[in-house]
Scaffold this active site. Structure first.
Site, short mmCIF file in Angstrom:
data_model
loop_
_atom_site.label_atom_id
_atom_site.label_comp_id
_atom_site.label_asym_id
_atom_site.label_seq_id
_atom_site.Cartn_x
_atom_site.Cartn_y
_atom_site.Cartn_z
N HIS A 1 -3.49 -3.53 -5.68
CA HIS A 1 -3.76 -3.01 -4.34
C HIS A 1 -5.23 -3.19 -3.98
O HIS A 1 -6.11 -2.45 -4.43
CB HIS A 1 -3.37 -1.52 -4.30
CG HIS A 1 -3.52 -0.91 -2.94
ND1 HIS A 1 -3.93 0.38 -2.74
CD2 HIS A 1 -3.33 -1.42 -1.71
CE1 HIS A 1 -3.97 0.64 -1.45
NE2 HIS A 1 -3.62 -0.45 -0.80
N SER B 1 0.82 -1.21 0.00
CA SER B 1 0.00 0.00 0.00
C SER B 1 0.85 1.25 0.00
O SER B 1 0.35 2.34 -0.25
CB SER B 1 -0.96 0.01 1.20
OG SER B 1 -0.32 -0.43 2.35
N ASN C 1 -5.10 6.32 -1.24
CA ASN C 1 -4.41 6.67 0.01
C ASN C 1 -3.78 8.06 -0.07
O ASN C 1 -3.68 8.77 0.92
CB ASN C 1 -3.36 5.62 0.37
CG ASN C 1 -4.03 4.35 0.88
OD1 ASN C 1 -5.23 4.36 1.17
ND2 ASN C 1 -3.28 3.28 0.99
P1 NAD Z 1 -0.63 -8.87 8.26
O1 NAD Z 1 0.41 -8.52 9.24
O2 NAD Z 1 -2.01 -9.12 8.73
O3 NAD Z 1 -0.15 -10.17 7.45
C1 NAD Z 1 1.12 -10.34 6.92
C2 NAD Z 1 1.39 -11.82 6.91
O4 NAD Z 1 2.57 -12.06 6.16
C3 NAD Z 1 1.62 -12.43 8.29
O5 NAD Z 1 0.74 -13.53 8.47
C4 NAD Z 1 3.08 -12.88 8.26
O6 NAD Z 1 3.28 -14.07 9.00
C5 NAD Z 1 3.29 -13.09 6.79
N1 NAD Z 1 4.68 -13.01 6.38
C6 NAD Z 1 5.58 -12.06 6.69
N2 NAD Z 1 6.75 -12.33 6.06
C7 NAD Z 1 6.56 -13.44 5.32
C8 NAD Z 1 7.37 -14.19 4.44
N3 NAD Z 1 8.63 -13.86 4.19
N4 NAD Z 1 6.83 -15.29 3.85
C9 NAD Z 1 5.56 -15.64 4.11
N5 NAD Z 1 4.75 -14.96 4.94
C10 NAD Z 1 5.24 -13.87 5.53
O7 NAD Z 1 -0.58 -7.72 7.15
P2 NAD Z 1 -1.74 -7.25 6.18
O8 NAD Z 1 -2.53 -6.20 6.84
O9 NAD Z 1 -2.42 -8.43 5.61
O10 NAD Z 1 -0.88 -6.52 5.04
C11 NAD Z 1 -0.17 -7.24 4.09
C12 NAD Z 1 0.20 -6.33 2.94
O11 NAD Z 1 -1.00 -5.75 2.41
C13 NAD Z 1 1.09 -5.18 3.33
O12 NAD Z 1 1.94 -4.92 2.24
C14 NAD Z 1 0.11 -4.02 3.51
O13 NAD Z 1 0.69 -2.78 3.29
C15 NAD Z 1 -0.88 -4.33 2.43
N6 NAD Z 1 -2.23 -3.77 2.63
C16 NAD Z 1 -2.80 -3.79 3.86
C17 NAD Z 1 -4.09 -3.27 4.02
C18 NAD Z 1 -4.77 -3.30 5.35
O14 NAD Z 1 -5.72 -2.54 5.56
N7 NAD Z 1 -4.36 -4.18 6.25
C19 NAD Z 1 -4.76 -2.72 2.92
C20 NAD Z 1 -4.14 -2.73 1.68
C21 NAD Z 1 -2.88 -3.26 1.54
#
Ligand code: NAD
Length: 724
Positions: free
Chosen positions: A461, A440, A511
């Site tokens: 995204h 993001s 965003n």
């Molecule tokens: P989160 O912390 O809920 O999940 C991330 C997951 O990735 C965790 O389960 C972790 O164990 C896993 N992980 C980390 N490193 C890893 C690796 N090397 N191999 C395999 N698994 C791995 O995070 P999220 O909120 O789901 O966000 C994930 C991505 O999505 C980020 O880039 C974030 O910026 C983006 N995003 C988030 C949102 C939101 O509102 N949460 C919205 C849009 C985009």
């Protein structure tokens, strides 16, 4: 009839070419909608013209016993009124005349001596259902594509060709009100259960069964409504109560911003007692009034923006890219779990990986739960439930991912981690497999750097929660190829999402715009504006949630992180307020920590009791509601103009669509830019100039309110960002 009131499209075919009549037996006529100028038949002026001629001819034919109305294919009946026409009409009289013409046509059909049957399938919205309701019976295919209903209120009007009268008479006032106010399109079984249609059949038997019913060879009794339902419709007290409840529901949902539902309620309630001569006039008057409102035009423009977005999933010559069969999703947290589940539900085989087996277990459980809810609500069948469960496999590491043709990473928001994950996938997967990132705030180009074949790296995204949020920003890096953009957009469309293509700039589009909006809200809060008032003025403006409630929902840490990266990307005008620092120091992160601006204890969040300790009262607390709204909305509007000027999205329509679908920007405004254009760009420039000079509680934000150059230019010119 030679002329019809609806606008005649430029490519209108010759009279007599849009509606065909077949006579498989002497006493039976099959009327087929088959306009040569439309890939999908629509109720436009040429079709109405030809249908009128056909109906008049059939009326004069005394040898007929049965007439079937049907489409050129079982899944192509008619797609309702020509929405382009609705968007282009500016004279209420044109709407009124068109309604009366259609009333007259459908009344003629209802009065035909021969038995009439509508044989329908595929989408049967609005005018297509209104025509069917004028027939003696309706037979529909039980195909998945069949969707029947009256969605007009979603476009800011009401069913105006007899629907707001005939539907309540057919299924009763309460059910008709629900159908019309929600605009829901029902599958064939549900429509039959409600009594909207009379019989369901396989597509291949559609015309045969309809013909047998029309010829009286096959019984097709109409479902009778119970006495209770009839009693309710005839009881003025019951109707008054139903009306009051419906109005209250609409007030709560729309805060009175949309006039159409109120008109619909009045017409539907009046249907059981309305005389033939009065209902048609009331319906036509309502359409004439509503069709020219800015709300209707705004909703129609969103409809078209969405239709335009569908073209992004096809190549320049209309060719469809190969469908994604196997997808890899890495990261099973909030976003990855949602993405994997949606992919599996839409027919893609998914391998989901995470370092944490707990995250994987939770993702699988969430997938099962979501499907169970759908099964229990009969939105999916048992076999579809099983198939969607089978399609999602949790795997340790990247095992088996080499065979996937599409991968998306949703791991932690750390550049090195993302590069490593995509690098490992690139080694295993084919050179033309697409590598997508759900980042993001990181640059897609930076993530793609050093990956082999960067042309297949792209940003996809999604928004949180993935199953619900309709927008997907498709981020095109410098090296991303057109084919990869098209295939990724096609995948987003297959998932039921609306894709908007964005350039790889900090915050992408949504965003980037939310940044200054939320930051202004925090500044006003710190300056002493009552927090509930801040949220209330934006709800009144039409946003689905107030800005402080939104900050709690997103997470104050995530919002803070996004604000910092916008500041790094855009400099001074994005300087974040320091108002949230204490929240962050106290790990007071909003919903996820149970406390932010609100207390989240389950149930409705309540305002936190200690918020005044975060405020440093200043002059802003005495600002009027309009001024508060302007500070927040115009900060975002000005940034939107800059983004448009930089070509972050291709056109103003895409920007408007992204604001409606990505942040819930009040749909009745038609999107952020359209809101500004309607208000007047010169007025906005003046307001921005005044705001740029106004004192701020935390010092100035140099540049935030300085009108964007393309805004000043458009204000001095056509007053619009769009070419006419
Ligand atoms: P989160 O912390 O809920 O999940 C991330 C997951 O990735 C965790 O389960 C972790 O164990 C896993 N992980 C980390 N490193 C890893 C690796 N090397 N191999 C395999 N698994 C791995 O995070 P999220 O909120 O789901 O966000 C994930 C991505 O999505 C980020 O880039 C974030 O910026 C983006 N995003 C988030 C949102 C939101 O509102 N949460 C919205 C849009 C985009």
């Amino acid at each position: 009839m030679d002329t019809v009131s609806l606008p005649m499209p430029a490519n209108a075919p010759a009279p007599g070419t849009c509606v065909r009549v077949e006579r498989p037996e002497p006493a039976l006529a099959i009327v087929v909608f088959d306009p040569p100028h439309r890939s999908f038949p629509v109720f436009d002026a040429p079709l109405v013209r030809d249908l009128r001629t056909v109906v008049d001819t059939l009326r004069a034919d005394k040898s007929l016993r049965g007439i079937v109305f049907t489409g050129r294919k079982p899944d192509q009946f008619l797609a309702g009124a020509d929405i382009e026409g609705i968007g282009s009409i500016t004279d209420p009289e044109v709407f009124r005349r068109a309604c009366h013409e259609l009333h007259d046509l459908f009344n003629t059909i209802a009065g035909l001596e021969a038995r009439t049957v509508a044989a329908v399938g595929g989408p049967v919205p609005g005018g297509a259902l209104e025509l069917s309701l004028a027939c003696d019976r309706i037979v529909a295919t039980d195909d998945r594509s069949t969707r029947i209903g009256l969605p007009e209120t979603q476009l800011g009007i009401i069913p105006g060709w007899g629907g707001s009268h005939r539907l309540p008479l057919r299924i009763g006032v309460p059910a008709a009100l629900d159908a019309i106010l929600t605009g829901r399109l029902f599958d064939a079984r549900k429509a039959q259960k409600l009594g909207i249609i009379d019989r369901v059949t396989k597509p291949e038997y559609l015309v045969r069964i309809a013909s047998d019913i029309a010829m009286g060879r096959m019984p097709c009794p109409r479902k009778t409504r119970g006495l209770k339902s009839v009693f309710v419709d005839r009881n003025p007290l019951a109707l008054a109560l139903i009306g009051r409840k419906a109005r209250k529901g609409v007030d709560a949902k729309t805060r009175g911003k949309y006039p159409a539902p109120y008109e619909a309620i009045q017409l539907v309630l009046g249907a059981p007692s309305a005389r033939h001569s009065t209902w048609a006039t009331s319906e036509a008057d309502a359409v004439a009034k509503l069709g020219v409102t800015p709300e209707c035009k705004a909703l129609v423009s969103i409809f078209f923006g969405n239709e335009k977005a569908k073209a992004l999933g096809k190549g320049p010559d209309g060719e469809r890219p190969a469908a994604v069969e196997h997808a890899a999703v890495v990261g099973a947290g909030t976003m990855g779990a949602g993405i994997a589940s949606v992919l599996a539900q839409k027919g893609v085989r998914v391998r989901l990986a995470d370092l944490s087996s707990e995250a994987l277990g939770k993702a699988l459980a969430g997938h099962r739960k979501d499907l169970s809810v759908k099964k229990s609500r009969r939105r999916i069948q048992a076999y579809e439930f099983d198939a969607a469960i089978d399609r999602l496999d949790a795997v340790p590491g990247t095992i088996g991912m080499g065979l996937c043709d599409f991968a998306i990473e949703a791991v932690a928001e750390v550049l090195e981690v993302k590069r490593k994950v995509l690098g490992a996938l690139a080694q295993d997967m084919a050179d033309d497999a697409i590598l997508a990132t759900n980042t993001s705030s990181l640059s897609v180009d930076a993530i793609a750097q050093d990956l082999p074949h960067p042309e297949r790296v792209i940003g996809m995204h999604f928004f949180n929660p993935v199953p619900k949020m309709p927008l997907v920003e498709i981020i095109r890096g410098h090296a991303t190829s057109d084919a990869v953009v098209t295939r990724t957009a096609a995948l987003a469309l297959r998932l039921g999402k609306t894709p908007v293509i964005c350039r790889d700039v900090p915050g992408f589009l949504v965003n980037r715009l939310l940044g200054p909006y939320l930051d202004e809200a925090v500044r006003l809060f710190v300056g002493g504006v009552e927090p509930l008032r801040l949220d209330r003025v934006m709800l009144d403006f039409g946003m689905p949630m107030g800005p402080l409630a939104l900050l709690d929902e997103v997470g104050i840490d995530i919002a803070g992180h996004a604000a910092t990266s916008l500041h790094e990307g855009y400099g001074e005008r994005m300087t974040p307020s320091d108002g949230l620092q204490r929240f962050l120091d106290d790990k007071r992160l909003g919903k996820k920590s149970g406390l932010g601006f609100y207390q989240h204890k389950g149930g409705k969040p309540e305002l936190a009791t200690d918020l005044d300790s975060f405020q440093r009262p200043s002059g802003v607390s005495s600002l009027g509601d309009d001024e508060l709204v302007d500070r927040m909305v115009l900060a975002m509007f000005n940034e939107a103009c800059r983004a448009l000027g930089e070509g972050v999205v291709e056109n103003p329509e895409a920007l408007d669509l992204a604001t409606v679908f990505g942040m819930g920007f009040a749909p009745f405004h038609g999107g952020l830019l359209r809101y500004g254009e309607r208000r007047g760009l010169s007025t906005i420039v003046e307001r921005l100039q005044a705001l740029a000079k106004a004192p701020d509680v935390q010092g100035r934000n140099p540049g935030r309110f300085d009108p964007a150059p393309n805004l000043t230019q458009a204000a001095a010119g056509s007053g619009s960002f769009r070419s006419k």
